[in-house]
Design a protein around this motif. Structure first.
Motif, PDB file in Angstrom:
ATOM      1  N   THR A   1      48.052  44.338  35.377  1.00 38.88           N
ATOM      2  CA  THR A   1      48.065  44.537  36.827  1.00 38.88           C
ATOM      3  C   THR A   1      49.480  44.795  37.332  1.00 38.88           C
ATOM      4  O   THR A   1      50.458  44.259  36.792  1.00 38.88           O
ATOM      5  CB  THR A   1      47.485  43.311  37.545  1.00 38.88           C
ATOM      6  OG1 THR A   1      48.213  42.135  37.138  1.00 38.88           O
ATOM      7  CG2 THR A   1      46.015  43.125  37.198  1.00 38.88           C
TER       8      THR A   1
ATOM      9  N   ASP B   1      44.225  41.496  44.526  1.00 38.29           N
ATOM     10  CA  ASP B   1      43.981  40.052  44.442  1.00 38.29           C
ATOM     11  C   ASP B   1      42.508  39.742  44.727  1.00 38.29           C
ATOM     12  O   ASP B   1      41.874  38.952  44.019  1.00 38.29           O
ATOM     13  CB  ASP B   1      44.879  39.304  45.434  1.00 38.29           C
ATOM     14  CG  ASP B   1      46.339  39.645  45.242  1.00 38.29           C
ATOM     15  OD1 ASP B   1      47.026  38.921  44.522  1.00 38.29           O
ATOM     16  OD2 ASP B   1      46.779  40.666  45.810  1.00 38.29           O
ATOM     17  N   SER B   2      41.956  40.371  45.754  1.00 37.42           N
ATOM     18  CA  SER B   2      40.545  40.153  46.083  1.00 37.42           C
ATOM     19  C   SER B   2      39.638  40.696  44.991  1.00 37.42           C
ATOM     20  O   SER B   2      38.622  40.086  44.637  1.00 37.42           O
ATOM     21  CB  SER B   2      40.202  40.817  47.420  1.00 37.42           C
ATOM     22  OG  SER B   2      40.959  40.255  48.479  1.00 37.42           O
TER      23      SER B   2
ATOM     24  N   THR C   1      48.036  38.119  35.926  1.00 35.81           N
ATOM     25  CA  THR C   1      46.616  38.414  35.875  1.00 35.81           C
ATOM     26  C   THR C   1      45.871  37.295  35.153  1.00 35.81           C
ATOM     27  O   THR C   1      46.386  36.748  34.168  1.00 35.81           O
ATOM     28  CB  THR C   1      46.357  39.755  35.155  1.00 35.81           C
ATOM     29  OG1 THR C   1      44.956  39.921  34.941  1.00 35.81           O
ATOM     30  CG2 THR C   1      47.071  39.821  33.816  1.00 35.81           C
TER      31      THR C   1
ATOM     32  N   GLN D   1      48.081  48.785  44.788  1.00 31.03           N
ATOM     33  CA  GLN D   1      48.208  48.028  43.546  1.00 31.03           C
ATOM     34  C   GLN D   1      47.380  48.748  42.489  1.00 31.03           C
ATOM     35  O   GLN D   1      46.541  49.594  42.816  1.00 31.03           O
ATOM     36  CB  GLN D   1      47.713  46.590  43.731  1.00 31.03           C
ATOM     37  CG  GLN D   1      48.556  45.785  44.728  1.00 31.03           C
ATOM     38  CD  GLN D   1      47.849  44.512  45.179  1.00 31.03           C
ATOM     39  OE1 GLN D   1      46.804  44.577  45.824  1.00 31.03           O
ATOM     40  NE2 GLN D   1      48.413  43.366  44.843  1.00 31.03           N
TER      41      GLN D   1
ATOM     42  N   GLN E   1      39.397  38.436  42.010  1.00 35.88           N
ATOM     43  CA  GLN E   1      38.664  37.190  42.266  1.00 35.88           C
ATOM     44  C   GLN E   1      37.152  37.362  42.204  1.00 35.88           C
ATOM     45  O   GLN E   1      36.414  36.385  42.332  1.00 35.88           O
ATOM     46  CB  GLN E   1      39.064  36.638  43.639  1.00 35.88           C
ATOM     47  CG  GLN E   1      40.494  36.113  43.694  1.00 35.88           C
ATOM     48  CD  GLN E   1      40.919  35.728  45.100  1.00 35.88           C
ATOM     49  OE1 GLN E   1      40.100  35.632  46.011  1.00 35.88           O
ATOM     50  NE2 GLN E   1      42.222  35.522  45.282  1.00 35.88           N
TER      51      GLN E   1
ATOM     52  N   THR F   1      42.388  44.656  48.407  1.00 32.54           N
ATOM     53  CA  THR F   1      43.580  44.282  47.652  1.00 32.54           C
ATOM     54  C   THR F   1      43.186  43.962  46.217  1.00 32.54           C
ATOM     55  O   THR F   1      42.038  43.564  45.934  1.00 32.54           O
ATOM     56  CB  THR F   1      44.271  43.055  48.263  1.00 32.54           C
ATOM     57  OG1 THR F   1      43.402  41.924  48.155  1.00 32.54           O
ATOM     58  CG2 THR F   1      44.637  43.306  49.729  1.00 32.54           C
TER      59      THR F   1
END
Length: 434
Positions: A325, A245-246, A318, A285, A249, A243
């Motif tokens: 993003t 999001d991952s 973001t 995404q 990070q 993802t």
């Protein structure tokens, strides 16, 4: 040993060297080796450096499951195609050569592809182009129609694995499979009942493909990347198997994206992430990174307003000012649909440049927003050294620069023909069981 005066027929896959490209090159070269005349030898060439192949974890898995060893493969950094006098080329899973390979164009005699056709028609080159889900489907069709005896258990398993991977387990909701893909997947299942069950093989390949544990950000970007260029711009489009999001990070991500662009001479990176909800429905995404605000905004607007292949992008928050993003509402729009959008943008931009538009304010050489001392500190904090042993840059069929210019010794014509001869002598091992 075969004489060096014999014609060498190279089957060249695309620069991403995914399963479809690899399998199409291997199986079509095998088909040619069984059907060509005595004065011609056929060999597949994978269009990446050998050192990068370990990143293709799903391809390695399929080879292993099919009883084949990567030791038999030949990679682009191991052969100087420009140095071969008697050469014919078939392009599979792509249809254009890079400008740096322009001298090879007279050698291209055939194209088998399922992408947008960019190639100028020529009577000297036979083109098979159909927008099916997998190029391996078109290769399977050729084998079935022209040399069905070539289609044995190993060849079938390679082709089958490629088709169900590209067509997302033949699921209609993924928007990739066509009636022809289904026709030949069923044909392979019927003729070879010992093939692994469809869902079992697909899930195993997906697990191998999505395993990015231990990879650096650079390796993740290189794992499944295609690049395009136009004028003074070079862009990378990478598939990221997690993802967004991952991905966001990841420690020091902005710095690592900056370093990636500087190291490989890209002005911008588009990261297209893919994951699956409940292991079924795809979830996409997209992120756009560039240290140039102007270029980042320009490309982002093109993607947001795309009409020929609506992406349905919704902005996401973001943590990084240099990264835009989005959630991609149209989950059916893969990279194959995004690349023509980018290519049209680059062509239009080149047209404007040719008409004298002032592009000096594009600031393509903006410095990395973080100081080098911060880069080093970030690496030290992460317990990493600057030299992480990342494979060399994968050059590709849409970007400037010859993929041979990396200092690795090449196989000359004599040695290559000898290698082909040895490969031919091992065909019993390669494609007729072990």
């Amino acid at each position: 040993m075969k004489k060096s005066s014999e014609l060498l027929h190279v089957v060249l896959g695309n620069e991403a060297c995914d399963i479809d490209s690899m399998v199409s090159a291997l199986t079509f070269a095998y088909f040619l080796s069984k059907t060509l005349g005595s004065g011609e030898a056929a060999v597949p060439v994978l269009n990446i450096p050998r050192a990068e192949f370990p990143l293709r974890s799903d391809s390695i898995f399929l080879l292993k499951e099919s009883g084949l060893s990567p030791d038999y493969l030949l990679f682009r950094d191991e052969v100087d195609l420009h140095g071969l006098q008697q050469l014919a080329i078939t392009l599979v899973d792509h249809n254009v050569l890079p400008e740096a390979d322009g001298a090879l164009e007279p050698a291209v005699v055939e194209v088998i592809d399922h992408h947008y056709l960019e190639r100028t028609p020529s009577p000297s080159c036979h083109v098979t182009m159909e927008t099916v889900g997998s190029c391996a489907t078109l290769v399977t069709e050729r084998l079935v129609q022209k040399a069905p005896e070539v289609l044995d258990q190993q060849v079938a398993q390679l082709l089958y694995g490629s088709i169900i991977t590209d067509c997302v387990n033949m699921a209609p909701e993924a928007g990739k499979v066509t009636p022809k893909d289904s026709q030949y997947a069923v044909l392979l299942e019927t003729r070879f009942p010992k093939l692994p069950p469809r869902s079992v093989l697909f899930q195993s390949l997906q697990s191998a493909k999505f395993d990015v544990s231990g990879l650096t950000t650079e390796q993740m970007l290189l794992k499944d990347m295609k690049a395009v260029s136009g004028g003074d711009l070079k862009l990378a489009v990478s598939i990221i198997y997690m993802t967004l999001d991952s991905f966001l990070q990841r420690r020091c991500l902005q710095q690592e994206l900056c370093e990636f662009c500087h190291k490989h001479n890209y002005n911008l990176v588009i990261a297209m992430t893919i994951s699956f909800k409940d292991n079924k429905e795809p979830f996409r995404q997209l992120a756009v990174y560039s240290s140039s605000t102007l270029i980042r905004d320009e490309v982002s607007k093109v993607l947001e307003k795309a009409r020929n292949s609506l992406l349905n992008l919704s902005p996401m928050s973001t943590p990084y000012p240099d990264v835009k993003t989005y959630v991609q509402g149209n989950t059916l729009a893969s990279r194959k649909k995004v690349l023509p959008i980018i290519l049209d943008f680059l062509k239009e931009r080149e047209r404007k440049m040719a008409h004298g538009c002032n592009l000096e304010d594009l600031e393509l050489e903006e410095e990395c927003p973080l100081e080098q001392s911060d880069c080093q500190q970030c690496l030290e904090d992460a317990g990493m050294e600057e030299d992480s042993g990342v494979p060399p840059t994968p050059m590709n069929s849409l970007v400037e620069g010859c993929p041979l210019d990396n200092g690795i010794p090449k196989i000359n014509a004599e040695v290559l023909v000898e290698k082909v001869s040895k490969i031919a002598s091992e065909e019993e091992v390669l494609f007729e069981g072990q």
